[in-house]
Design an enzyme around this catalytic site. Structure first.
Site, PDB file in Angstrom:
ATOM      1  N   ASP A  65      -2.049  -7.682  -0.995  1.00 53.00           N
ATOM      2  CA  ASP A  65      -0.905  -8.186  -0.247  1.00 53.00           C
ATOM      3  C   ASP A  65      -0.518  -9.573  -0.738  1.00 53.00           C
ATOM      4  O   ASP A  65      -0.683  -9.888  -1.909  1.00 53.00           O
ATOM      5  CB  ASP A  65      -1.238  -8.192   1.253  1.00 53.00           C
ATOM      6  CG  ASP A  65      -0.047  -7.829   2.109  1.00 53.00           C
ATOM      7  OD1 ASP A  65       0.872  -8.652   2.222  1.00 53.00           O
ATOM      8  OD2 ASP A  65      -0.028  -6.718   2.672  1.00 53.00           O
ATOM      9  N   HIS A  94       2.603 -12.142   5.591  1.00 51.32           N
ATOM     10  CA  HIS A  94       2.415 -10.691   5.620  1.00 51.32           C
ATOM     11  C   HIS A  94       0.942 -10.291   5.497  1.00 51.32           C
ATOM     12  O   HIS A  94       0.411  -9.492   6.289  1.00 51.32           O
ATOM     13  CB  HIS A  94       3.246 -10.054   4.503  1.00 51.32           C
ATOM     14  CG  HIS A  94       3.414  -8.579   4.635  1.00 51.32           C
ATOM     15  ND1 HIS A  94       2.454  -7.680   4.228  1.00 51.32           N
ATOM     16  CD2 HIS A  94       4.440  -7.835   5.130  1.00 51.32           C
ATOM     17  CE1 HIS A  94       2.872  -6.443   4.452  1.00 51.32           C
ATOM     18  NE2 HIS A  94       4.079  -6.509   5.002  1.00 51.32           N
ATOM     19  N   ASN A 185       9.960   1.484   4.412  1.00 53.20           N
ATOM     20  CA  ASN A 185      11.031   1.372   5.397  1.00 53.20           C
ATOM     21  C   ASN A 185      12.348   1.840   4.797  1.00 53.20           C
ATOM     22  O   ASN A 185      12.559   1.768   3.585  1.00 53.20           O
ATOM     23  CB  ASN A 185      11.166  -0.081   5.870  1.00 53.20           C
ATOM     24  CG  ASN A 185       9.851  -0.609   6.435  1.00 53.20           C
ATOM     25  OD1 ASN A 185       9.078   0.128   7.036  1.00 53.20           O
ATOM     26  ND2 ASN A 185       9.593  -1.891   6.221  1.00 53.20           N
ATOM     27  N   SER A 252       4.406  -1.305   7.000  1.00 52.53           N
ATOM     28  CA  SER A 252       3.342  -2.121   6.413  1.00 52.53           C
ATOM     29  C   SER A 252       2.411  -2.673   7.481  1.00 52.53           C
ATOM     30  O   SER A 252       1.265  -3.036   7.173  1.00 52.53           O
ATOM     31  CB  SER A 252       3.938  -3.269   5.594  1.00 52.53           C
ATOM     32  OG  SER A 252       4.780  -4.075   6.390  1.00 52.53           O
TER      33      SER A 252
END
Length: 380
Positions: A65, A94, A185, A252
């Protein structure tokens, strides 16, 4: 020591690194909040109820990430590696949120905690922007995590189909790493939606996002063949600045809930391989509510307690031991009845009863005799 090993494994892949201070001046993630409550995801999955069965103890979970906040009080990293050349710190938040959902430690008075606080979190920083970053670094991170012995690899990143990426995923699975990836998404900017990778590869545990009603969120990519759903709407988690974010949306953020569950399952059922762990999580999910096959909402308690007929041994590994047989001679045989002793006891009891009656009669008759001077009584 673990951190050095992680960096060494990345260097072995010849990933170019530059001094970590190069981009630190621009590291300014969105501010979080110091106030945190129990989100619907926390209440529905109820991780604390699972910890009597498993905490994910010792299971290495790789987080590919944007890095992880190094100073957050609820996050403990077992190792870290930077593939971007911008330092280990999370500059967008994130990765910190993903890490918290997987394994944030329980803290008294704090309503948020991770799924598997016993897991060993390994951070691989692959991006330093809001976008997904360089796919080549994603490939390098997956291989490095597999070489490091990660049993679960969380990829909350989506990209296009690439031979090198597919090969990296297959390499990780061959090393018994379960790859858990976001379904992606819906891309509303150009009106098109395509399957997300690595989530769409065979054998990957692809995660779609669900809202509080348990149904597939509108933004969750239905073009990706989803394996399971997890909370990915209005999610709360840890955030840079030793803070929290209470308004997180995206597949996510659903993915780390499943990675945390995978760590719990792998700790409780250590004999299951990565494909069997994937199958158990899918088989115990709560019904299908999205667009893909088998995409039910994860059910952590059932995943940790169900006895599945298609699994080896057909029973949970962690179970109370069966009662052992008593050794011979522990219980003595009953002695035979001694009839002479019984007869003697009856004689003694009868004699005692007769003596008691005689004493009672004497106590009544003797006073009466004395009053009459021991003369016989006469009838009127």
């Amino acid at each position: 020591m673990i951190g050095r090993v992680l960096v060494a494994s990345v260097l072995a892949l010849q990933v170019p690194l530059v001094p970590a201070a190069a981009a630190q001046a621009d590291c300014s993630p969105e501010r979080g909040t110091m106030q945190v409550g129990a989100s619907w995801a926390q209440q529905r999955l109820d991780p604390r109820r699972l910890w009597s069965l498993s905490t994910g103890a010792g299971v290495p979970v790789a987080i590919i990430d944007s890095g992880v906040e190094l100073n957050h009080p609820q996050i403990r990293l077992a190792g870290k590696a930077d593939l971007t050349g911008t330092g280990y710190q999370d500059c967008i938040g994130h990765g910190t949120a993903v890490a918290g959902i997987i394994g944030a430690q329980y803290t008294q008075g704090v309503m948020f905690y991770g799924m598997a606080p016993g897991a060993r979190l390994l951070s691989y920083k692959q991006t330093n922007s809001e976008r997904d970053g360089d796919p080549k670094l994603l490939v390098a991170a997956i291989k490095a995590a597999a070489d490091q012995g990660a049993k679960v690899i969380n990829v909350s990143i989506s990209t296009t189909d690439q031979p090198a990426l597919k090969a990296a995923v297959e390499y990780a699975m061959a090393k018994d790493a379960l790859v858990v990836a976001a379904a992606g998404n819906v891309q509303k900017d150009d009106g098109t939606t395509v399957p997300a990778y690595p989530a769409s590869y065979e054998g990957v545990l692809a995660v779609g996002a669900a809202g509080p009603n348990g149904a597939l969120s509108d933004f969750s990519n239905s073009k990706t063949p989803v394996s399971v759903l997890a909370p990915g709407q209005d999610v709360t988690s840890t955030w840079p600045g030793r803070s929290y974010n209470r308004d997180l949306d995206g597949t996510s953020y659903g993915t780390p809930f499943v990675s945390g569950l995978a760590a719990l399952v792998r700790a409780r059922f250590p004999d299951l391989d990565q494909a069997q762990v994937r199958q158990r999580i899918i088989a115990t999910a709560d019904g299908a509510s999205g667009a893909g096959k088998g995409d039910g909402m994860i059910n952590p308690m059932l995943a940790l307690s169900a006895v599945l007929p298609f699994e080896p041994n057909n029973a949970p590994v962690v179970a109370p031991p069966p009662p052992s047989a008593l050794p011979p001679g522990t219980v003595a045989k009953v002695a035979p009845v001694d009839r002479d002793a019984v007869r003697l006891a009856l004689i003694i009891a009868g004699s005692a009863l007769g003596l008691a009656l005689l004493v009672t009669v004497a106590r009544i008759m003797v006073p009466m005799g004395r009053r009459r001077g021991w003369r016989p009584g006469r009838a009127e």
